[in-house]
Design a protein around this motif. Structure first.
Motif, PDB file in Angstrom:
ATOM      1  N   SER A 261      30.708  22.284  12.380  1.00  0.00           N
ATOM      2  CA  SER A 261      31.450  21.553  13.415  1.00  0.00           C
ATOM      3  C   SER A 261      30.661  21.480  14.710  1.00  0.00           C
ATOM      4  O   SER A 261      30.666  20.451  15.405  1.00  0.00           O
ATOM      5  CB  SER A 261      32.807  22.216  13.660  1.00  0.00           C
ATOM      6  OG  SER A 261      32.645  23.577  14.033  1.00  0.00           O
ATOM      7  N   ALA A 262      29.958  22.567  15.050  1.00  0.00           N
ATOM      8  CA  ALA A 262      29.144  22.573  16.265  1.00  0.00           C
ATOM      9  C   ALA A 262      27.940  21.655  16.106  1.00  0.00           C
ATOM     10  O   ALA A 262      27.597  20.881  17.023  1.00  0.00           O
ATOM     11  CB  ALA A 262      28.684  23.995  16.578  1.00  0.00           C
ATOM     12  N   ARG A 263      27.307  21.694  14.938  1.00  0.00           N
ATOM     13  CA  ARG A 263      26.163  20.803  14.704  1.00  0.00           C
ATOM     14  C   ARG A 263      26.593  19.345  14.754  1.00  0.00           C
ATOM     15  O   ARG A 263      25.879  18.484  15.296  1.00  0.00           O
ATOM     16  CB  ARG A 263      25.525  21.117  13.356  1.00  0.00           C
ATOM     17  CG  ARG A 263      24.848  22.482  13.284  1.00  0.00           C
ATOM     18  CD  ARG A 263      24.140  22.643  11.958  1.00  0.00           C
ATOM     19  NE  ARG A 263      23.487  23.945  11.841  1.00  0.00           N
ATOM     20  CZ  ARG A 263      22.680  24.291  10.841  1.00  0.00           C
ATOM     21  NH1 ARG A 263      22.428  23.413   9.865  1.00  0.00           N
ATOM     22  NH2 ARG A 263      22.132  25.482  10.808  1.00  0.00           N
ATOM     23  N   GLY A 264      27.755  19.060  14.188  1.00  0.00           N
ATOM     24  CA  GLY A 264      28.251  17.689  14.189  1.00  0.00           C
ATOM     25  C   GLY A 264      28.502  17.181  15.601  1.00  0.00           C
ATOM     26  O   GLY A 264      28.170  16.032  15.929  1.00  0.00           O
ATOM     27  N   ALA A 265      29.090  18.029  16.439  1.00  0.00           N
ATOM     28  CA  ALA A 265      29.358  17.633  17.828  1.00  0.00           C
ATOM     29  C   ALA A 265      28.063  17.350  18.569  1.00  0.00           C
ATOM     30  O   ALA A 265      27.961  16.364  19.321  1.00  0.00           O
ATOM     31  CB  ALA A 265      30.148  18.729  18.532  1.00  0.00           C
TER      32      ALA A 265
ATOM     33  N   VAL B 256      35.585  16.620  26.550  1.00  0.00           N
ATOM     34  CA  VAL B 256      34.290  17.300  26.595  1.00  0.00           C
ATOM     35  C   VAL B 256      34.301  18.392  25.537  1.00  0.00           C
ATOM     36  O   VAL B 256      35.270  19.161  25.425  1.00  0.00           O
ATOM     37  CB  VAL B 256      34.040  17.905  27.988  1.00  0.00           C
ATOM     38  CG1 VAL B 256      32.769  18.746  27.987  1.00  0.00           C
ATOM     39  CG2 VAL B 256      33.953  16.799  29.034  1.00  0.00           C
ATOM     40  N   THR B 257      33.251  18.468  24.753  1.00  0.00           N
ATOM     41  CA  THR B 257      33.141  19.516  23.735  1.00  0.00           C
ATOM     42  C   THR B 257      32.282  20.643  24.281  1.00  0.00           C
ATOM     43  O   THR B 257      31.185  20.415  24.805  1.00  0.00           O
ATOM     44  CB  THR B 257      32.526  18.968  22.436  1.00  0.00           C
ATOM     45  OG1 THR B 257      33.353  17.914  21.942  1.00  0.00           O
ATOM     46  CG2 THR B 257      32.439  20.067  21.380  1.00  0.00           C
ATOM     47  N   LEU B 258      32.782  21.847  24.152  1.00  0.00           N
ATOM     48  CA  LEU B 258      32.098  23.048  24.645  1.00  0.00           C
ATOM     49  C   LEU B 258      31.672  23.866  23.447  1.00  0.00           C
ATOM     50  O   LEU B 258      32.511  24.389  22.706  1.00  0.00           O
ATOM     51  CB  LEU B 258      33.050  23.832  25.549  1.00  0.00           C
ATOM     52  CG  LEU B 258      32.574  25.131  26.175  1.00  0.00           C
ATOM     53  CD1 LEU B 258      31.286  24.928  26.948  1.00  0.00           C
ATOM     54  CD2 LEU B 258      33.660  25.699  27.083  1.00  0.00           C
ATOM     55  N   VAL B 259      30.374  23.969  23.240  1.00  0.00           N
ATOM     56  CA  VAL B 259      29.823  24.614  22.044  1.00  0.00           C
ATOM     57  C   VAL B 259      29.166  25.935  22.422  1.00  0.00           C
ATOM     58  O   VAL B 259      28.287  25.979  23.286  1.00  0.00           O
ATOM     59  CB  VAL B 259      28.789  23.695  21.352  1.00  0.00           C
ATOM     60  CG1 VAL B 259      28.070  24.450  20.229  1.00  0.00           C
ATOM     61  CG2 VAL B 259      29.489  22.460  20.793  1.00  0.00           C
ATOM     62  N   GLY B 260      29.594  27.007  21.764  1.00  0.00           N
ATOM     63  CA  GLY B 260      28.936  28.293  21.934  1.00  0.00           C
ATOM     64  C   GLY B 260      27.731  28.398  21.020  1.00  0.00           C
ATOM     65  O   GLY B 260      27.778  27.983  19.856  1.00  0.00           O
ATOM     66  N   ILE B 261      26.631  28.931  21.556  1.00  0.00           N
ATOM     67  CA  ILE B 261      25.411  29.078  20.775  1.00  0.00           C
ATOM     68  C   ILE B 261      24.848  30.474  20.996  1.00  0.00           C
ATOM     69  O   ILE B 261      24.922  31.022  22.100  1.00  0.00           O
ATOM     70  CB  ILE B 261      24.382  27.986  21.159  1.00  0.00           C
ATOM     71  CG1 ILE B 261      23.204  27.979  20.178  1.00  0.00           C
ATOM     72  CG2 ILE B 261      23.898  28.147  22.599  1.00  0.00           C
ATOM     73  CD1 ILE B 261      22.298  26.749  20.337  1.00  0.00           C
ATOM     74  N   GLY B 262      24.334  31.071  19.950  1.00  0.00           N
ATOM     75  CA  GLY B 262      23.775  32.413  20.043  1.00  0.00           C
ATOM     76  C   GLY B 262      22.266  32.400  20.149  1.00  0.00           C
ATOM     77  O   GLY B 262      21.629  31.333  20.170  1.00  0.00           O
ATOM     78  N   ALA B 263      21.692  33.596  20.203  1.00  0.00           N
ATOM     79  CA  ALA B 263      20.231  33.702  20.279  1.00  0.00           C
ATOM     80  C   ALA B 263      19.562  33.222  19.003  1.00  0.00           C
ATOM     81  O   ALA B 263      18.353  32.953  18.994  1.00  0.00           O
ATOM     82  CB  ALA B 263      19.837  35.152  20.579  1.00  0.00           C
ATOM     83  N   ASP B 264      20.339  33.101  17.909  1.00  0.00           N
ATOM     84  CA  ASP B 264      19.788  32.578  16.652  1.00  0.00           C
ATOM     85  C   ASP B 264      19.701  31.064  16.648  1.00  0.00           C
ATOM     86  O   ASP B 264      19.205  30.458  15.703  1.00  0.00           O
ATOM     87  CB  ASP B 264      20.609  33.057  15.459  1.00  0.00           C
ATOM     88  CG  ASP B 264      22.110  32.829  15.627  1.00  0.00           C
ATOM     89  OD1 ASP B 264      22.517  32.366  16.703  1.00  0.00           O
ATOM     90  OD2 ASP B 264      22.860  33.137  14.683  1.00  0.00           O
ATOM     91  N   GLY B 265      20.202  30.424  17.718  1.00  0.00           N
ATOM     92  CA  GLY B 265      20.016  28.994  17.901  1.00  0.00           C
ATOM     93  C   GLY B 265      20.713  28.130  16.868  1.00  0.00           C
ATOM     94  O   GLY B 265      21.817  28.425  16.419  1.00  0.00           O
TER      95      GLY B 265
END
Length: 413
Positions: free
Chosen positions: A25-29, A9-18
């Protein structure tokens, strides 16, 4: 990377800037995901070209986590989280559920890092308290002159609640800065002083920064050190209170360490359990008290002194001890002569754990002497006298001497 139970499972952190703030790497996942789990606010930050099925977290989240992951894992699951998922985030629960080898974490700068960057505060010198799913009263444990404090807000009401607490605890002079929607184009800050804080609720996504300043006038709140032995007046009690000097000696014998669990049997006002919890944020404690009025008082004292996580069990020991997790330390401050009490505590205590019992009566002292003869340890008498007026002079007034037995349970070889 696959875990023992299937695809990682991939866990991606995202901020208020979306989306704009995500690394490649996060966009790719997210682009390869079959299912994305997250809060509705986070899911709405993703662009339309992320084709994955979007599933919003239910409430409450934790009981449903295992089933949701099992249901969607095979499809290629990505979990969205705010900022750094391993910092007061879903990362802890996900790793506990699946194991670290089955979770790939792609972090984003946390709200703490962003807040410290805006304020010019060194992260390592900043104290952080989360009010997300936790009582704001936990902030009270961290209130000391000069401390830089960040409170992770539950919603838009948290800043006012923090300001109210600061005033109530004698820290109305503290500077308060509310940082809203950090990292987004809507980011803003609201500044003021706790004593006069009147700002209306703003954005739900915010962090409260506090430059702690104790008010110099008009406060009767005692100074609350992290060292055991708080002033007696820090507690609401009906006389059933382990006094300050004896309390300090008792906590020294109990020797709290991070993550350990204390049973406080015969809680009274809860002072021993409370100061055990104040010694480290990961310490845990259960206070067992027979009388409902005293149990309620313990809960109030714990909240006021910044450790609302104290668990209070109302009932008579040893029966009330049934089903409690095994303790690393036990303090018996009352009811020593109850049949089977010491036996139950000693049996439940983990090997290498500490048991400390205090008494002022001859009957209980005789009992402790027998246990001392059988198990060793240290038997100590603590006598404290205070200077008091005697006419126009000053003399000593002695308190009742306290007999204390402290012992370490042997580790089987």
């Amino acid at each position: 990377m696959d875990g023992a139970g299937g695809r990682a499972v991939t866990l991606v952190g995202i901020g208020a800037d979306g989306w704009a703030g995500l690394a490649s790497s996060a966009r790719g996942a997210l682009g390869c995901a079959g299912v994305v789990l997250g809060a509705r606010r986070q899911l709405d930050l993703l662009p339309e070209d992320v084709q994955a099925l979007r599933v919003a977290w239910p409430t409450p989240l934790r009981p449903a986590l295992g089933c949701l992951v099992a249901e969607h894992r095979a499809a290629g699951l990505v979990v969205l989280a705010s900022g750094d998922p391993m910092w007061f985030g879903i990362g802890r629960a996900l790793v506990e559920e699946l194991g670290s080898e089955a979770v790939r974490v792609v972090p984003h700068p946390s709200s703490v890092s962003l807040a410290c960057a805006r304020l010019g505060w060194p992260v390592e010198d900043t104290t952080v308290v989360s009010a997300v799913g936790r009582p704001v009263s936990a902030v009270a444990r961290e209130l000391h002159d000069g401390v830089r404090l960040l409170v992770l807000s539950a919603d838009a009401s948290t800043p006012a609640a923090v300001a109210d607490l600061l005033r109530d605890r004698g820290f109305g002079a503290s500077e308060v800065v509310v940082l809203e929607q950090l990292g987004s184009t809507y980011e803003q800050r609201v500044e003021g002083v706790a004593a006069t804080w009147v700002a209306p609720p703003g954005a739900a996504l915010n962090v409260v920064a506090v430059g702690c300043r104790r008010s110099r006038e008009g406060t009767v709140e005692p100074r609350l050190s992290l060292v055991p032995g708080l002033p007696d007046e820090a507690y609401d009690h009906d006389g059933q209170l382990t006094k300050r000097e004896v309390r300090a000696v008792t906590l020294a014998a109990l020797a709290p360490a991070p993550g350990e669990l204390l049973w406080d049997v015969g809680g009274g006002s809860g002072s021993i359990a409370i100061e055990w919890l104040r010694s480290h944020r990961t310490c845990r404690a259960v206070s067992v008290e027979t009388r409902p009025d005293r149990a309620a008082r313990i809960i109030g004292n714990a909240a006021r002194l910044g450790v609302p996580g104290l668990r209070v069990v109302t009932g008579a020991a040893p029966g009330a001890l049934d089903g409690l997790p095994a303790p690393d330390a036990v303090f018996v401050g009352g009811g020593l002569t109850a049949p089977g009490l010491l036996e139950a505590c000693w049996s439940a205590l983990r090997p290498g754990g500490r048991l400390v019992a205090n008494t002022v009566t001859l009957e209980s002292e005789a009992l402790l002497a027998r246990w001392y003869a059988a198990h060793g340890g240290e038997l100590t008498r603590v006598a404290v006298s205070h200077a008091v007026p005697v006419g126009g002079f000053t003399g000593w007034r002695a308190g009742m001497p306290v007999t204390q037995w402290a012992v370490v349970k042997p580790v089987a070889r």
